[in-house]
Design a protein around this motif. Structure first.
Motif, mmCIF file in Angstrom:
data_model
loop_
_atom_site.group_PDB
_atom_site.id
_atom_site.type_symbol
_atom_site.label_atom_id
_atom_site.label_comp_id
_atom_site.label_asym_id
_atom_site.label_seq_id
_atom_site.Cartn_x
_atom_site.Cartn_y
_atom_site.Cartn_z
ATOM 1 N N VAL A 42 -12.926 102.287 -3.332
ATOM 2 C CA VAL A 42 -13.119 103.572 -3.990
ATOM 3 C C VAL A 42 -11.787 104.128 -4.489
ATOM 4 O O VAL A 42 -11.663 104.573 -5.641
ATOM 5 N N THR A 139 -15.853 105.988 -10.938
ATOM 6 C CA THR A 139 -16.287 105.344 -9.704
ATOM 7 C C THR A 139 -17.729 105.705 -9.389
ATOM 8 O O THR A 139 -18.067 106.879 -9.216
ATOM 9 N N ASN A 140 -18.588 104.701 -9.328
ATOM 10 C CA ASN A 140 -19.977 104.866 -8.906
ATOM 11 C C ASN A 140 -20.471 103.516 -8.437
ATOM 12 O O ASN A 140 -19.801 102.485 -8.621
ATOM 13 N N VAL A 154 -22.137 104.260 -2.973
ATOM 14 C CA VAL A 154 -21.149 105.319 -3.165
ATOM 15 C C VAL A 154 -21.817 106.631 -2.773
ATOM 16 O O VAL A 154 -22.891 106.970 -3.280
ATOM 17 N N GLU A 158 -17.222 110.338 -2.994
ATOM 18 C CA GLU A 158 -16.623 109.057 -3.364
ATOM 19 C C GLU A 158 -16.739 108.850 -4.874
ATOM 20 O O GLU A 158 -15.945 108.107 -5.459
ATOM 21 N N HIS A 159 -17.737 109.473 -5.509
ATOM 22 C CA HIS A 159 -17.808 109.460 -6.970
ATOM 23 C C HIS A 159 -16.593 110.191 -7.533
ATOM 24 O O HIS A 159 -16.206 111.250 -7.027
#
Length: 413
Positions: A42, A139-140, A154, A158-159
């Motif tokens: 991540v 980020t995904n 995720v 965290e996304h």
């Protein structure tokens, strides 16, 4: 389902990590380290994503709807997913999830789920046409699965994009019988519905789709056209998988290039105009060129409305995708010269100009001097590009001499 207090604590910890690190990284700060709550994959994705993604954007960028329908109709995933559709809908609706299938580029081609969850998902364009690759949406779970070829989840912050902090996503890649990544299967819901069995469910469903693809492979194999790689920037060549040249006349290469650049296809009259303009060319001559190309591609061109069904990858189309996702590095790597430089077909000339302008504008909008230097090597008479390079280069940078020399030559000529 995990305990609600555990989920809240985990979400709060990740929100804290996000708020401490993402603003610093946007200001060219260091990579996050020593954050126990943050996985390495991540953190690394955050670093990569921030060059092209605004964390405050409210939804995923959209691909053209007609092109998405065409891609889904032609996708090898359609038949096995159609066969599982009722099961996928039942699982999604019963568990409060939205289920999505993407192609290998991360573009969503199909979704299902209950009405309420689908409406929530549509607010962030988690819907057909939404682009969820890393350069487009950061980020995904889909972008990580596409990048690694492995299942991924995720959770909440965290996304990278804050609009997704209310979600949890579980994703598994889907590979064809030959091992090629065809897309991903994703199940997403709100963070408070996070469930330890969701990942195993997604993996099992992806495995079922892969099994159906293997079962279909012997039936499809005799009819499947061989993949073709089309090179049309600075040179002209079409090569089958394995390096075997595809023998095409210049006009057929022009048709193949236009169809590769416009996957939604052409009505016959529009394609004829794109090739010949106002020149008097008989319908039989035009149709003969189409027929030859269709035979060369093992039938991979549709009738009535001309579009590709054969797997054709194209360097010019790759440049377009890179530009759309803000990836100037890849666009410049692939842009090796003008589109089919010897062609005078009106449709090719229009695309040639579009690509030249789009690449040039991406470079002039970039804050990285190496982009201007690389384009300047290919465009020696473009004074504005050389001036842009000089503005970006530090006073002591030895590359200034190169840019200055190019600028002097451009101004002199």
């Amino acid at each position: 389902m995990a305990g609600s207090s555990d989920l809240r604590r985990r979400r709060a910890t990740l929100e804290d990590a996000w708020s401490r690190w993402v603003p610093r990284m946007r200001a060219a700060g260091p990579r996050p380290s020593g954050v126990a709550a943050l996985r390495d994959d991540v953190a690394e994705s955050w670093v990569r994503s921030l060059s092209s993604v605004d964390p405050t954007q409210d939804s995923a960028p959209a691909a053209d709807g007609d092109a998405v329908r065409h891609r889904w109709n032609a996708s090898p995933l359609r038949r096995p997913v159609d066969g599982l559709a009722e099961e996928l809908r039942s699982i999604a609706e019963d568990a409060g999830f939205v289920t999505a299938v993407t192609d290998e580029s991360g573009t969503i081609l199909w979704t299902c789920g209950g009405r309420t969850m689908r409406r929530r998902a549509e607010r962030v364009n988690f819907a057909p046409g939404g682009r969820w690759d890393e350069p487009a949406m950061g980020t995904n779970a889909l972008s990580l699965a596409l990048r690694t070829g492995r299942p991924s989840s995720v959770f909440s912050a965290e996304h990278l994009v804050t609009a997704l902090h209310g979600w949890v996503c579980y994703c598994a890649p889907v590979h064809g019988p030959d091992g090629r990544l065809l897309g991903v299967l994703d199940m997403s819901t709100t963070w408070d519905r996070s469930h330890p069995l969701a990942m195993s469910t997604v993996r099992s469903l992806a495995a079922t789709i892969e099994a159906r693809l293997r079962a279909e492979a012997p039936r499809r194999a005799p009819r499947a056209p061989a993949p073709v790689r089309l090179t049309c920037l600075g040179s002209e060549q079409a090569v089958r998988e394995g390096g075997v040249p595809l023998v095409l006349r210049p006009r057929q290469l022009e048709i193949l290039t236009l169809l590769a650049l416009e996957p939604d296809g052409f009505p016959p009259e529009r394609l004829r105009t794109a090739l010949y303009g106002d020149r008097p060319v008989t319908a039989s001559t035009f149709k003969a060129e189409i027929s030859h190309l269709r035979r060369a591609l093992d039938g991979g061109v549709t009738t009535r409305r001309y579009a590709l069904t054969a797997p054709v990858s194209c360097d010019a189309a790759d440049v377009l995708r890179a530009l759309e996702s803000g990836d100037a590095d890849t666009a410049l790597d692939l842009y090796r010269g003008p589109l089919l430089p010897r062609s005078v077909a009106p449709g090719i000339e229009a695309w040639r100009t579009f690509l030249e302008v789009a690449v040039r504008e991406a470079v002039l909008a970039s804050g990285r001097p190496e982009h201007a230097l690389r384009l300047g090597e290919r465009a020696p008479y473009d004074a504005e590009v050389h001036e842009h390079a000089l503005r970006l280069l530090d006073a002591g940078d030895p590359r200034r001499a190169v840019a200055a020399g190019r600028l002097a030559t451009a101004l002199r000529d």
